[in-house]
Write an enzyme that holds these catalytic residues in place. Structure first.
Site, PDB file in Angstrom:
ATOM      1  N   GLU A  74       0.812  -1.215   0.000  1.00  0.00           N
ATOM      2  CA  GLU A  74       0.000   0.000   0.000  1.00  0.00           C
ATOM      3  C   GLU A  74       0.845   1.264   0.000  1.00  0.00           C
ATOM      4  O   GLU A  74       0.634   2.185  -0.799  1.00  0.00           O
ATOM      5  CB  GLU A  74      -0.940   0.025   1.204  1.00  0.00           C
ATOM      6  CG  GLU A  74      -1.774   1.301   1.275  1.00  0.00           C
ATOM      7  CD  GLU A  74      -2.757   1.327   2.413  1.00  0.00           C
ATOM      8  OE1 GLU A  74      -3.625   2.224   2.404  1.00  0.00           O
ATOM      9  OE2 GLU A  74      -2.674   0.477   3.312  1.00  0.00           O
ATOM     10  N   ASP A  94      -0.572  -5.093   3.089  1.00  0.00           N
ATOM     11  CA  ASP A  94      -1.079  -3.886   3.747  1.00  0.00           C
ATOM     12  C   ASP A  94      -0.449  -3.856   5.132  1.00  0.00           C
ATOM     13  O   ASP A  94      -0.747  -4.714   5.964  1.00  0.00           O
ATOM     14  CB  ASP A  94      -2.605  -3.927   3.849  1.00  0.00           C
ATOM     15  CG  ASP A  94      -3.199  -2.592   4.285  1.00  0.00           C
ATOM     16  OD1 ASP A  94      -2.456  -1.765   4.841  1.00  0.00           O
ATOM     17  OD2 ASP A  94      -4.407  -2.388   4.080  1.00  0.00           O
ATOM     18  N   ILE A  96      -0.798  -1.811   7.715  1.00  0.00           N
ATOM     19  CA  ILE A  96      -1.822  -1.623   8.750  1.00  0.00           C
ATOM     20  C   ILE A  96      -3.153  -1.400   8.037  1.00  0.00           C
ATOM     21  O   ILE A  96      -3.426  -0.304   7.539  1.00  0.00           O
ATOM     22  CB  ILE A  96      -1.525  -0.435   9.695  1.00  0.00           C
ATOM     23  CG1 ILE A  96      -0.183  -0.610  10.406  1.00  0.00           C
ATOM     24  CG2 ILE A  96      -2.655  -0.300  10.723  1.00  0.00           C
ATOM     25  CD1 ILE A  96       0.164   0.539  11.345  1.00  0.00           C
ATOM     26  N   ASP A  97      -3.964  -2.425   7.984  1.00  0.00           N
ATOM     27  CA  ASP A  97      -5.316  -2.248   7.467  1.00  0.00           C
ATOM     28  C   ASP A  97      -6.178  -1.738   8.618  1.00  0.00           C
ATOM     29  O   ASP A  97      -6.256  -2.381   9.668  1.00  0.00           O
ATOM     30  CB  ASP A  97      -5.864  -3.574   6.937  1.00  0.00           C
ATOM     31  CG  ASP A  97      -7.174  -3.380   6.211  1.00  0.00           C
ATOM     32  OD1 ASP A  97      -7.246  -2.475   5.360  1.00  0.00           O
ATOM     33  OD2 ASP A  97      -8.128  -4.121   6.494  1.00  0.00           O
ATOM     34  N   THR A  99      -6.060   1.980   9.304  1.00  0.00           N
ATOM     35  CA  THR A  99      -5.208   3.043   9.855  1.00  0.00           C
ATOM     36  C   THR A  99      -6.011   4.053  10.671  1.00  0.00           C
ATOM     37  O   THR A  99      -5.534   4.533  11.705  1.00  0.00           O
ATOM     38  CB  THR A  99      -4.442   3.764   8.724  1.00  0.00           C
ATOM     39  OG1 THR A  99      -3.589   2.823   8.060  1.00  0.00           O
ATOM     40  CG2 THR A  99      -3.578   4.890   9.277  1.00  0.00           C
ATOM     41  N   ASP A 224      -6.039  -4.768   0.559  1.00  0.00           N
ATOM     42  CA  ASP A 224      -7.042  -4.804   1.618  1.00  0.00           C
ATOM     43  C   ASP A 224      -7.689  -6.176   1.737  1.00  0.00           C
ATOM     44  O   ASP A 224      -8.120  -6.559   2.829  1.00  0.00           O
ATOM     45  CB  ASP A 224      -8.142  -3.768   1.357  1.00  0.00           C
ATOM     46  CG  ASP A 224      -7.657  -2.341   1.434  1.00  0.00           C
ATOM     47  OD1 ASP A 224      -7.005  -1.996   2.436  1.00  0.00           O
ATOM     48  OD2 ASP A 224      -7.916  -1.562   0.491  1.00  0.00           O
TER      49      ASP A 224
END
Length: 279
Positions: A74, A94, A96-97, A99, A224
């Site tokens: 990402e 990702d 940190i999905d 955020t 995601d």
């Protein structure tokens, strides 16, 4: 894909799990600390230094161990790298999905590591270090939450289903109008409820563990839902396009459901199909 390739992929799978465990403390420690918050496409599309540091750590580890593999992340794409899915072994990440959840200390955040080879999704790892939930799945071998096998809900009726979705970060009035029209149509189908956890991966994993029957969303990205998608499939569920056809990983829209009956019924009540720029 031959047996030798699958054996190699199993090695990569074990590596991905250890990698998620490695970056978990970085996310957990920062979760409870003060953060410097930046924005990307708009004022509600947030990124933190932790997102960037976690992705850098993952990318460096993959490049050191598997230098010939491709990488789609990402923050790397946000930084200008092309999002190009080929037949090469490809890690889709990702850092940190969720955020926005991370910024507000709402504990539904996850590092997501998916793996695609010859355009076939082979495994996924979704780790929420705040709740200590490690979701894993390898194609053909089932899905797990920590050491427990996952199984989707048996519900066949959309009218008795819990649906997960999100509004997303866009505040464009035309986009929001379509989002809310879809929500109104789905809730009026009727369904039992619509809930949101603020993370695509966590929403999909909620379907995988039987806490909801389906999730749909437009505008998200391959990182995601790549990892979480195979987790729900290996838990006995399905992933399809919002119009009911085969999932296109780069099309930025998805239905993940406990079974095809619920998935197709949900696709039939989505009134605003949205075409967005491909990943």
């Amino acid at each position: 894909m031959d047996s030798e390739d699958f054996q190699l992929a199993e090695e990569y799978f074990a590596f991905a799990i250890e990698l998620a465990k490695k970056v978990g403390p970085m996310i957990r420690d920062a979760f409870y600390s003060e953060k410097e918050i930046l924005t990307k496409s708009c004022t509600t599309d947030l990124v933190t230094e932790t997102d960037q540091n976690v992705e850098k750590t993952i990318l460096e580890a993959i490049k050191n161990s598997y230098p010939k593999h491709d990488f789609i992340g990402e923050e790397s794409v946000a930084g200008g790298l092309k999002c190009n899915l080929t037949d090469a072994p490809t890690w889709i990440v990702d850092p940190i999905d969720g955020t926005t959840n991370f910024v507000h200390r709402f504990p539904y955040v996850a590092v997501c590591i998916g793996f695609v080879w010859k355009k076939e999704r082979l495994f996924g790892v979704v780790y929420n270090p705040i709740l200590n939930e490690m979701f894993t799945a390898f194609k053909g071998k089932g899905a797990n939450l920590n050491d427990k096998k996952l199984k989707v809900s048996k519900e066949q009726d959309l009218g008795k289903s819990m649906i997960m979705t999100e509004c997303g970060s866009s505040r464009d009035p035309k986009h929001l109008d379509k989002i809310f029209k879809n929500m109104q149509s789905v809730i009026s189908a009727p369904v039992h409820a619509i809930h949101s956890l603020g993370s695509a991966a966590c929403n999909i994993c909620m379907v995988a563990q039987g806490g909801a029957e389906a999730y749909y969303e437009f505008g998200i990205h391959c990182w995601d839902y790549c990892a979480a998608g195979i987790i729900v499939e290996e838990a006995g569920g399905v992933v399809i396009d919002t119009q009911g056809g085969e999932l296109d990983l780069m099309r930025r829209r998805i239905i993940a459901a406990n079974n095809m009956s619920v998935a197709k019924s949900l696709s039939n009540v989505i009134v605003e199909q949205m075409e967005l720029p491909r990943d």
